[in-house]
Design a protein around this motif. Structure first.
Motif, mmCIF file in Angstrom:
data_model
loop_
_atom_site.group_PDB
_atom_site.id
_atom_site.type_symbol
_atom_site.label_atom_id
_atom_site.label_comp_id
_atom_site.label_asym_id
_atom_site.label_seq_id
_atom_site.Cartn_x
_atom_site.Cartn_y
_atom_site.Cartn_z
ATOM 1 N N GLN A 1 43.826 84.369 27.512
ATOM 2 C CA GLN A 1 44.027 84.579 26.292
ATOM 3 C C GLN A 1 45.980 85.424 26.851
ATOM 4 O O GLN A 1 46.461 85.398 27.613
ATOM 5 C CB GLN A 1 44.078 86.710 26.478
ATOM 6 N N ARG A 2 47.091 84.611 26.525
ATOM 7 C CA ARG A 2 48.375 84.502 26.834
ATOM 8 C C ARG A 2 48.877 85.147 25.702
ATOM 9 O O ARG A 2 48.842 85.005 24.926
ATOM 10 C CB ARG A 2 49.125 82.926 26.789
ATOM 11 N N GLN A 3 49.712 85.921 26.294
ATOM 12 C CA GLN A 3 50.664 87.162 25.239
ATOM 13 C C GLN A 3 51.847 86.793 25.719
ATOM 14 O O GLN A 3 52.810 86.736 27.258
ATOM 15 C CB GLN A 3 50.164 88.777 25.618
ATOM 16 N N GLU A 4 52.973 86.861 25.253
ATOM 17 C CA GLU A 4 54.614 86.691 24.799
ATOM 18 C C GLU A 4 55.251 88.226 24.622
ATOM 19 O O GLU A 4 55.133 88.160 23.141
ATOM 20 C CB GLU A 4 54.763 86.002 24.385
ATOM 21 N N LYS A 5 56.545 88.636 25.044
ATOM 22 C CA LYS A 5 57.123 89.781 25.260
ATOM 23 C C LYS A 5 58.864 89.124 25.283
ATOM 24 O O LYS A 5 58.651 89.397 26.455
ATOM 25 C CB LYS A 5 56.607 91.468 25.112
ATOM 26 N N THR A 6 59.596 89.404 24.754
ATOM 27 C CA THR A 6 60.784 89.770 24.673
ATOM 28 C C THR A 6 61.181 91.004 25.033
ATOM 29 O O THR A 6 60.984 92.160 23.417
ATOM 30 C CB THR A 6 61.106 88.633 23.481
ATOM 31 N N LEU A 7 62.119 91.428 25.593
ATOM 32 C CA LEU A 7 63.045 92.651 26.108
ATOM 33 C C LEU A 7 64.568 92.479 25.811
ATOM 34 O O LEU A 7 64.558 91.584 26.535
ATOM 35 C CB LEU A 7 62.522 93.509 27.092
ATOM 36 N N HIS A 8 65.108 93.441 25.412
ATOM 37 C CA HIS A 8 66.811 93.579 25.743
ATOM 38 C C HIS A 8 66.714 95.156 26.046
ATOM 39 O O HIS A 8 66.196 96.037 25.435
ATOM 40 C CB HIS A 8 66.924 93.241 24.078
ATOM 41 N N THR A 9 67.661 94.718 26.689
ATOM 42 C CA THR A 9 68.347 95.665 27.626
ATOM 43 C C THR A 9 70.021 95.680 27.956
ATOM 44 O O THR A 9 70.183 94.712 28.649
ATOM 45 C CB THR A 9 67.668 95.733 28.951
ATOM 46 N N ASP A 10 70.284 96.483 27.448
ATOM 47 C CA ASP A 10 72.094 96.851 27.782
ATOM 48 C C ASP A 10 71.911 97.288 28.520
ATOM 49 O O ASP A 10 71.599 98.677 28.685
ATOM 50 C CB ASP A 10 72.767 96.752 26.360
ATOM 51 N N LEU A 11 73.649 97.576 29.587
ATOM 52 C CA LEU A 11 73.527 98.263 30.705
ATOM 53 C C LEU A 11 74.749 98.830 30.987
ATOM 54 O O LEU A 11 75.739 97.262 30.605
ATOM 55 C CB LEU A 11 73.676 98.267 31.812
ATOM 56 N N ARG A 12 75.871 99.674 30.603
ATOM 57 C CA ARG A 12 77.193 99.906 31.042
ATOM 58 C C ARG A 12 77.072 99.883 32.392
ATOM 59 O O ARG A 12 77.219 100.720 33.641
ATOM 60 C CB ARG A 12 77.650 101.095 30.409
ATOM 61 N N TYR A 13 78.582 99.214 32.892
ATOM 62 C CA TYR A 13 79.271 99.602 34.760
ATOM 63 C C TYR A 13 80.598 99.954 34.499
ATOM 64 O O TYR A 13 80.750 100.013 33.334
ATOM 65 C CB TYR A 13 79.318 97.934 34.765
ATOM 66 N N VAL A 14 80.483 100.907 35.085
ATOM 67 C CA VAL A 14 81.958 101.646 35.767
ATOM 68 C C VAL A 14 82.012 101.112 37.186
ATOM 69 O O VAL A 14 81.752 101.104 38.160
ATOM 70 C CB VAL A 14 81.719 103.207 35.331
ATOM 71 N N PHE A 15 83.834 101.370 36.995
ATOM 72 C CA PHE A 15 84.317 100.848 38.335
ATOM 73 C C PHE A 15 84.344 101.844 39.055
ATOM 74 O O PHE A 15 84.480 103.176 38.743
ATOM 75 C CB PHE A 15 85.769 100.094 37.318
ATOM 76 N N PRO A 16 84.904 102.200 40.188
ATOM 77 C CA PRO A 16 84.824 103.070 41.054
ATOM 78 C C PRO A 16 85.649 103.765 41.054
ATOM 79 O O PRO A 16 85.894 105.522 40.901
ATOM 80 C CB PRO A 16 85.344 102.178 41.851
ATOM 81 N N GLN A 17 87.173 103.488 40.969
ATOM 82 C CA GLN A 17 88.274 103.905 39.995
ATOM 83 C C GLN A 17 88.590 104.675 38.474
ATOM 84 O O GLN A 17 88.516 106.116 38.520
ATOM 85 C CB GLN A 17 89.255 103.895 40.251
#
Length: 254
Positions: free
Chosen positions: A198-214
């Motif tokens: 058996q073969r299963q496929e799954k697509t996941l979407h993730t958004d990640l925010r970056y913050v700069f040091p200053q």
């Protein structure tokens, strides 16, 4: 407005644990601060209890908060199996109210990046400040926005994991960084290959925010925090332009 559930990868806690298994690079420093500040401890966005369970096994009184019910249920089952007692709470890090304060609050595995707007970040920081004792500390990490983190694919080759039934999980990943929003958009393809064919496929979407040091320094300052320590990795090296992470230990600013 997102066109997907940004927490969808956490709806399957068994697969999450499979991919996260064996990661404890953050344990020594986190436990060091827990030891110096003592409990009770608040594990914010605790997931399936990776660190909370270890803290409880060390004798600390721990509260674990996470927004995903499936993660908390998995954590609760693991706590029962391991014979430790933890106060598990399903709640949003931006809005929770526990009516108590903690000398040490920690939020690990780059959870900070899931707060995609300044309003989200400030709401979470307000809740942390509300729950932190006057002399307490808040430890958290986020990825350093280096060219490598922003522009290079984290895993150019498929990652392979062994499933509980003896099959295989293969994961591949694509990413796109939007410099105007400072958000990295990830698309992950999961392929489950089971022994019975058996073969299963799954697509996941993730958004990640970056913050700069200053930007982070200003964000913390104007939300009532002062930086007690800052590291570029879990080995406590100084934060530099090439550090993989930004790890902060903060205190409430009087």
């Amino acid at each position: 407005m997102l066109d997907h559930d940004n927490l969808e990868e956490f709806r399957d806690p068994q697969t999450f644990d499979l991919e996260d298994e064996g990661y404890y690079a953050d344990w020594p420093l986190t436990e060091q601060w827990a030891c110096s500040l003592d409990g009770p401890l608040l594990d914010l966005a605790c997931g399936t209890g990776r660190i909370a369970l270890r803290m409880a096994a060390e004798g600390y009184q721990v509260t674990g908060v996470d927004i995903v019910p499936e993660m908390i249920e998995r954590a609760r089952q693991k706590a029962i199996q391991q014979g430790v007692s933890i106060d598990w709470v399903v709640a949003d890090a931006r809005t929770f109210h526990l009516q108590k304060r903690f000398p040490f609050i920690y939020m690990l595995e780059n959870v900070f990046q899931f707060f995609l707007t300044r309003e989200d970040q400030e709401a979470m920081l307000a809740r942390v400040r509300e729950h932190l004792e006057p002399e307490g500390c808040f430890l958290f990490e986020t990825r350093n926005p280096t060219p490598r983190n922003l522009l290079e694919v984290r895993h150019p080759d498929p990652l392979k994991y062994t499933l509980p039934d003896g099959g295989q999980l293969l994961t591949t990943e694509e990413q796109y960084y939007d410099p105007m929003t400072q958000i990295q958009h990830y698309t992950r393809q999961l392929t489950f290959l089971h022994p019975d064919g058996q073969r299963q496929e799954k697509t996941l979407h993730t958004d990640l925010r970056y913050v700069f040091p200053q930007e982070m320094e200003a964000l913390l300052f104007y939300n009532g925090f002062q930086i007690h320590a800052c590291y570029g990795n879990w080995q406590q090296d100084p934060l530099t332009a090439t550090s993989p992470a930004m790890i902060y230990v903060c205190q409430r600013r009087s």
